[in-house]
Design a protein around this motif. Structure first.
Motif, PDB file in Angstrom:
ATOM      1  N   PRO A  71       0.821  -1.222   0.000  1.00  0.00           N
ATOM      2  CA  PRO A  71       0.000   0.000   0.000  1.00  0.00           C
ATOM      3  C   PRO A  71       0.853   1.270   0.000  1.00  0.00           C
ATOM      4  O   PRO A  71       0.529   2.227  -0.715  1.00  0.00           O
ATOM      5  CB  PRO A  71      -0.804  -0.133   1.295  1.00  0.00           C
ATOM      6  CG  PRO A  71      -0.833  -1.592   1.581  1.00  0.00           C
ATOM      7  CD  PRO A  71       0.476  -2.135   1.087  1.00  0.00           C
ATOM      8  N   HIS A  72       1.940   1.244   0.760  1.00  0.00           N
ATOM      9  CA  HIS A  72       2.840   2.392   0.822  1.00  0.00           C
ATOM     10  C   HIS A  72       3.458   2.682  -0.548  1.00  0.00           C
ATOM     11  O   HIS A  72       3.465   3.823  -1.020  1.00  0.00           O
ATOM     12  CB  HIS A  72       3.924   2.121   1.872  1.00  0.00           C
ATOM     13  CG  HIS A  72       4.976   3.177   1.944  1.00  0.00           C
ATOM     14  ND1 HIS A  72       4.682   4.503   2.182  1.00  0.00           N
ATOM     15  CD2 HIS A  72       6.322   3.112   1.799  1.00  0.00           C
ATOM     16  CE1 HIS A  72       5.791   5.195   2.186  1.00  0.00           C
ATOM     17  NE2 HIS A  72       6.811   4.378   1.945  1.00  0.00           N
ATOM     18  N   ILE A  73       3.944   1.630  -1.203  1.00  0.00           N
ATOM     19  CA  ILE A  73       4.563   1.798  -2.528  1.00  0.00           C
ATOM     20  C   ILE A  73       3.527   2.303  -3.530  1.00  0.00           C
ATOM     21  O   ILE A  73       3.793   3.220  -4.311  1.00  0.00           O
ATOM     22  CB  ILE A  73       5.179   0.464  -3.022  1.00  0.00           C
ATOM     23  CG1 ILE A  73       6.293  -0.001  -2.079  1.00  0.00           C
ATOM     24  CG2 ILE A  73       5.733   0.622  -4.443  1.00  0.00           C
ATOM     25  CD1 ILE A  73       6.760  -1.424  -2.336  1.00  0.00           C
ATOM     26  N   GLU A  74       2.359   1.703  -3.471  1.00  0.00           N
ATOM     27  CA  GLU A  74       1.305   2.111  -4.417  1.00  0.00           C
ATOM     28  C   GLU A  74       0.915   3.580  -4.212  1.00  0.00           C
ATOM     29  O   GLU A  74       0.620   4.292  -5.165  1.00  0.00           O
ATOM     30  CB  GLU A  74       0.075   1.207  -4.282  1.00  0.00           C
ATOM     31  CG  GLU A  74       0.196  -0.098  -5.078  1.00  0.00           C
ATOM     32  CD  GLU A  74       0.386   0.152  -6.585  1.00  0.00           C
ATOM     33  OE1 GLU A  74      -0.093   1.184  -7.104  1.00  0.00           O
ATOM     34  OE2 GLU A  74       1.049  -0.671  -7.249  1.00  0.00           O
ATOM     35  N   LYS A  75       0.935   4.015  -2.965  1.00  0.00           N
ATOM     36  CA  LYS A  75       0.596   5.401  -2.662  1.00  0.00           C
ATOM     37  C   LYS A  75       1.625   6.337  -3.297  1.00  0.00           C
ATOM     38  O   LYS A  75       1.268   7.338  -3.926  1.00  0.00           O
ATOM     39  CB  LYS A  75       0.571   5.587  -1.146  1.00  0.00           C
ATOM     40  CG  LYS A  75      -0.295   6.749  -0.691  1.00  0.00           C
ATOM     41  CD  LYS A  75      -0.444   6.727   0.817  1.00  0.00           C
ATOM     42  CE  LYS A  75      -0.721   8.126   1.347  1.00  0.00           C
ATOM     43  NZ  LYS A  75      -0.563   8.184   2.810  1.00  0.00           N
ATOM     44  N   LEU A  76       2.910   5.960  -3.140  1.00  0.00           N
ATOM     45  CA  LEU A  76       3.981   6.755  -3.750  1.00  0.00           C
ATOM     46  C   LEU A  76       3.828   6.767  -5.271  1.00  0.00           C
ATOM     47  O   LEU A  76       3.948   7.815  -5.913  1.00  0.00           O
ATOM     48  CB  LEU A  76       5.354   6.175  -3.380  1.00  0.00           C
ATOM     49  CG  LEU A  76       5.795   6.288  -1.922  1.00  0.00           C
ATOM     50  CD1 LEU A  76       7.068   5.487  -1.697  1.00  0.00           C
ATOM     51  CD2 LEU A  76       6.012   7.751  -1.548  1.00  0.00           C
ATOM     52  N   ASN A  77       3.567   5.593  -5.831  1.00  0.00           N
ATOM     53  CA  ASN A  77       3.440   5.484  -7.282  1.00  0.00           C
ATOM     54  C   ASN A  77       2.282   6.333  -7.800  1.00  0.00           C
ATOM     55  O   ASN A  77       2.380   6.973  -8.844  1.00  0.00           O
ATOM     56  CB  ASN A  77       3.239   4.022  -7.694  1.00  0.00           C
ATOM     57  CG  ASN A  77       4.546   3.237  -7.654  1.00  0.00           C
ATOM     58  OD1 ASN A  77       5.619   3.807  -7.434  1.00  0.00           O
ATOM     59  ND2 ASN A  77       4.465   1.934  -7.852  1.00  0.00           N
ATOM     60  N   LYS A  78       1.222   6.308  -7.039  1.00  0.00           N
ATOM     61  CA  LYS A  78       0.043   7.040  -7.450  1.00  0.00           C
ATOM     62  C   LYS A  78       0.347   8.537  -7.487  1.00  0.00           C
ATOM     63  O   LYS A  78      -0.031   9.235  -8.434  1.00  0.00           O
ATOM     64  CB  LYS A  78      -1.096   6.758  -6.464  1.00  0.00           C
ATOM     65  CG  LYS A  78      -2.434   7.195  -6.972  1.00  0.00           C
ATOM     66  CD  LYS A  78      -3.544   6.697  -6.085  1.00  0.00           C
ATOM     67  CE  LYS A  78      -4.869   7.156  -6.679  1.00  0.00           C
ATOM     68  NZ  LYS A  78      -5.981   6.857  -5.792  1.00  0.00           N
TER      69      LYS A  78
END
Ligand SMILES: [Zn+2]
Length: 300
Positions: A71-78
């Motif tokens: 979730p953390h990585i996806e948040k950054l990616n988003k």
């Protein structure tokens, strides 16, 4: 058993210069990647947080065993995708968080500070299965010129030793005499041998290679034929470094060598035991005897 839970599709087609980063719990995977010649950063000093930061800053593919990081990585990616200068964006809907979803051409979000590509592996499955998935999803290729080009300890490229005299004290006399070409890591000064411009000249290297190749896209190889073509004395020298168990494994793989291998196992072939090795064995035997004597005369 599926060992990969997530994988970012942006990785397709980027395989050749792919570099990796992972936390120290995945050191075994890093070592295998380095043996194949891939840049795999994996340091005890890197916390999971640092791994994510570096993956983003250096454009490295992140390998993790923690689905909780996703979730953390996806948040950054988003955030990266949304910050990227969008061409024509069309809102096509809203996701469960109430945020807009867009239909547009993928913005250019690669490179430093861009989208993090990642592979999440399940470490509860066998190591072989974990690594196979990394190879497949990471697009790892079998490239002979790359294999053994990198220090497995430091992850930096190793270089030719122009004059082998310079490393004489860093290897055993037997190895020094047996090989013509050596390589050295400029970081830790570890000396490597057994590989000569893509040709395997050492059985231990051969075993590692066969093991690695099982995971990679098959490539034609004359490795086996090469081993068989070595002179008998070299074969004996190489095999003398193996245990009985390993000798039997070789025997199963190369039935035409069974005669020689049996002779070696029985000690009938002129088994090559270098003096330094003999001295060490003698030392260990003496220590054992001493320990046994001390135990017998122990406290009563
Ligand atoms: Zn090194």
């Amino acid at each position: 058993t599926v060992s990969v839970l997530y994988w970012h599709p942006a990785m397709v087609g980027r395989e050749h210069d792919v570099r990796f980063i992972m936390d120290f719990s995945l050191y075994r995977i890093a070592k295998q990647l380095r043996l194949l010649g891939y840049d795999a950063e994996c340091s005890r000093e890197n916390t999971q947080e640092m791994v994510v930061r570096k993956a983003r800053a250096d454009g490295r593919t992140l390998i993790t065993a923690s689905p909780s990081q996703v979730p953390h990585i996806e948040k950054l990616n988003k955030a990266v995708r949304e910050e990227a200068p969008p061409p024509q964006r069309t809102i096509i809907g809203y996701n469960s968080d109430g945020e807009s979803e867009y239909a547009d051409s993928e913005p250019d979000t690669d490179g430093p500070g861009g989208v993090i590509n990642y592979i999440v592996i399940n470490t509860n499955v066998k190591f072989d299965d974990q690594f196979r998935q990394v190879v497949q999803l990471g697009g790892i290729r079998w490239m002979p010129h790359r294999v053994f080009s990198r220090c497995v300890l430091c992850n930096i490229l190793i270089s030719d030793v122009p004059d082998k005299e310079s490393i004489r004290d860093l290897v055993s006399p037997a190895v020094f005499d047996a090989y013509a070409h050596f390589y050295q890591c400029r970081g830790c000064l570890k000396v490597y041998w057994g590989m000569d411009s893509g040709v395997v000249v050492n059985f231990k290297a051969l075993r590692t290679i066969e093991n690695l190749k099982r995971f990679c896209i098959p490539a034609s190889s004359d490795v086996s034929r090469h081993l068989l073509s070595l002179p008998r004395t070299i074969k004996v020298a190489i095999f003398s470094f193996l245990t009985v168990e390993e000798l039997r494994t070789v025997g199963r793989a190369y039935t035409m060598l069974s005669g020689l291998l049996t002779a070696i196992e029985r000690g009938e072939a002129t088994k090559f035991v270098p003096d330094w090795k003999k001295a060490k064995m003698e030392e260990r035997r003496a220590a054992r005897l001493k320990a046994a004597a001390a135990g017998a005369a122990g406290p009563t």
